[in-house]
Design an enzyme around this catalytic site. Structure first.
Site, PDB file in Angstrom:
ATOM      1  N   ARG A 186       0.810  -1.212   0.000  1.00  0.00           N
ATOM      2  CA  ARG A 186       0.000   0.000   0.000  1.00  0.00           C
ATOM      3  C   ARG A 186       0.840   1.258   0.000  1.00  0.00           C
ATOM      4  O   ARG A 186       0.299   2.356  -0.096  1.00  0.00           O
ATOM      5  CB  ARG A 186      -0.868   0.011   1.252  1.00  0.00           C
ATOM      6  CG  ARG A 186      -2.345  -0.324   1.000  1.00  0.00           C
ATOM      7  CD  ARG A 186      -2.981  -0.488   2.355  1.00  0.00           C
ATOM      8  NE  ARG A 186      -4.367  -0.211   2.443  1.00  0.00           N
ATOM      9  CZ  ARG A 186      -5.325  -1.141   2.520  1.00  0.00           C
ATOM     10  NH1 ARG A 186      -5.034  -2.408   2.364  1.00  0.00           N
ATOM     11  NH2 ARG A 186      -6.571  -0.793   2.723  1.00  0.00           N
ATOM     12  N   ARG A 232     -18.856  -2.531   9.501  1.00  0.00           N
ATOM     13  CA  ARG A 232     -17.429  -2.523   9.811  1.00  0.00           C
ATOM     14  C   ARG A 232     -17.069  -1.281  10.611  1.00  0.00           C
ATOM     15  O   ARG A 232     -17.535  -0.191  10.315  1.00  0.00           O
ATOM     16  CB  ARG A 232     -16.626  -2.533   8.507  1.00  0.00           C
ATOM     17  CG  ARG A 232     -16.002  -3.881   8.205  1.00  0.00           C
ATOM     18  CD  ARG A 232     -15.372  -3.899   6.849  1.00  0.00           C
ATOM     19  NE  ARG A 232     -14.221  -3.019   6.731  1.00  0.00           N
ATOM     20  CZ  ARG A 232     -13.337  -3.108   5.738  1.00  0.00           C
ATOM     21  NH1 ARG A 232     -13.476  -4.036   4.818  1.00  0.00           N
ATOM     22  NH2 ARG A 232     -12.327  -2.278   5.672  1.00  0.00           N
ATOM     23  N   ARG A 238      -9.299   6.801   4.262  1.00  0.00           N
ATOM     24  CA  ARG A 238      -8.745   5.678   3.492  1.00  0.00           C
ATOM     25  C   ARG A 238      -8.661   6.005   2.003  1.00  0.00           C
ATOM     26  O   ARG A 238      -7.698   5.643   1.336  1.00  0.00           O
ATOM     27  CB  ARG A 238      -9.585   4.407   3.735  1.00  0.00           C
ATOM     28  CG  ARG A 238      -9.258   3.779   5.085  1.00  0.00           C
ATOM     29  CD  ARG A 238      -9.984   2.485   5.302  1.00  0.00           C
ATOM     30  NE  ARG A 238     -11.391   2.725   5.561  1.00  0.00           N
ATOM     31  CZ  ARG A 238     -12.368   1.938   5.133  1.00  0.00           C
ATOM     32  NH1 ARG A 238     -12.102   0.877   4.416  1.00  0.00           N
ATOM     33  NH2 ARG A 238     -13.616   2.214   5.422  1.00  0.00           N
TER      34      ARG A 238
HETATM   35  P1  AMP Z   1      -8.786  -3.284   3.906  1.00  0.00           P
HETATM   36  O1  AMP Z   1      -9.684  -4.384   4.336  1.00  0.00           O
HETATM   37  O2  AMP Z   1      -7.798  -3.696   2.862  1.00  0.00           O
HETATM   38  O3  AMP Z   1      -9.541  -2.043   3.542  1.00  0.00           O
HETATM   39  O4  AMP Z   1      -7.897  -2.896   5.191  1.00  0.00           O
HETATM   40  C1  AMP Z   1      -8.497  -2.435   6.386  1.00  0.00           C
HETATM   41  C2  AMP Z   1      -7.464  -1.688   7.219  1.00  0.00           C
HETATM   42  O5  AMP Z   1      -6.394  -2.569   7.588  1.00  0.00           O
HETATM   43  C3  AMP Z   1      -6.785  -0.518   6.521  1.00  0.00           C
HETATM   44  O6  AMP Z   1      -7.553   0.674   6.557  1.00  0.00           O
HETATM   45  C4  AMP Z   1      -5.498  -0.397   7.346  1.00  0.00           C
HETATM   46  O7  AMP Z   1      -5.758   0.201   8.592  1.00  0.00           O
HETATM   47  C5  AMP Z   1      -5.153  -1.868   7.600  1.00  0.00           C
HETATM   48  N1  AMP Z   1      -4.306  -2.401   6.507  1.00  0.00           N
HETATM   49  C6  AMP Z   1      -4.640  -3.340   5.580  1.00  0.00           C
HETATM   50  N2  AMP Z   1      -3.619  -3.569   4.741  1.00  0.00           N
HETATM   51  C7  AMP Z   1      -2.617  -2.751   5.135  1.00  0.00           C
HETATM   52  C8  AMP Z   1      -1.311  -2.500   4.658  1.00  0.00           C
HETATM   53  N3  AMP Z   1      -0.811  -3.131   3.571  1.00  0.00           N
HETATM   54  N4  AMP Z   1      -0.544  -1.594   5.340  1.00  0.00           N
HETATM   55  C9  AMP Z   1      -1.018  -0.955   6.418  1.00  0.00           C
HETATM   56  N5  AMP Z   1      -2.244  -1.115   6.907  1.00  0.00           N
HETATM   57  C10 AMP Z   1      -3.050  -2.015   6.280  1.00  0.00           C
END
Ligand code: AMP
Length: 196
Positions: free
Chosen positions: A90, A135, A146
């Site tokens: 990311r 969520r 985000r």
């Molecule tokens: P997602 O389900 O991919 O939207 O991820 C949910 C949350 O998990 C994100 O908003 C971050 O807080 C954390 N997260 C997921 N992947 C990463 C990553 N590669 N690096 C840092 N934080 C992450």
């Protein structure tokens, strides 16, 4: 046949759904860093306690934590035949770390898929998901945060992957099945093994 893929796209683009469908099709595990964090938060593990305040706000969990978690996951036996990484890398530091993890294992990515969608569509989808799934990080503030982080830190990574000839861009707007077919066709065009 192995396929090592990354799937990228802003929150709400359908990344998780498409990663799971593609994984089933290719017979490889989909690895979602967001899912791993959520499972750890739910289970009250040390990793979960560490990650919770960041994920709730929509901030990235620190690289030191995330990178170690991904390195451990990619050392497990089920990824030997390939994987789809959903939500990692990311930022630029995570790209460097992923390169190192894969180089240490003597393997490389086959393609990086970017699912695209307009911000208006994303906001609409995320608002619907907030109602359906509840969520913790689907509050208006966290959603905006985000999407901003994606635009500032994650979207620019596609340039680096495009320069390496790995980027496959797919329109994420449309019915779920339609997008999956588009994805499979784009991967086939890019000669990714096992896509069709
Ligand atoms: P997602 O389900 O991919 O939207 O991820 C949910 C949350 O998990 C994100 O908003 C971050 O807080 C954390 N997260 C997921 N992947 C990463 C990553 N590669 N690096 C840092 N934080 C992450």
């Amino acid at each position: 046949m192995t396929a090592r893929l990354v799937i990228m796209g802003p929150q709400g683009a359908g990344k998780g759904t498409q990663a799971a469908r593609l994984a089933e099709r290719l017979g490889v595990p989909a690895i979602s860093t967001g899912d791993i964090f959520r499972a750890n938060i739910k289970g009250g593990t040390e990793l979960g306690v560490l990650a919770q305040s960041y994920t709730a706000r929509g901030d990235l969990v620190p690289d030191s934590v995330t990178n170690d978690m991904v390195r451990d996951r990619l050392a497990q036996g089920d990824v030997e035949g390939g994987f789809i990484l959903d939500g990692y890398p990311r930022n630029a530091a995570q790209v460097t770390e992923l390169d190192a993890i894969l180089a240490d294992r003597g393997v490389a990515l086959d393609a990086v898929v970017e699912l695209t969608a307009d911000r208006d569509v994303l906001l609409e989808r995320l608002a619907r998901r907030a109602e359906l799934e509840g969520r913790e990080d689907d509050t208006p503030e966290s959603i905006a945060r985000r999407l901003d982080i994606y635009a500032e830190q994650t979207a620019p990574l596609t340039t680096a992957y495009a320069e390496r000839g790995l980027l496959v861009r797919v329109d994420g707007i449309g019915a779920i099945d339609e997008v999956t077919e588009r994805l499979v066709a784009a991967l086939d065009d890019a000669s990714v093994p096992g896509a069709v």
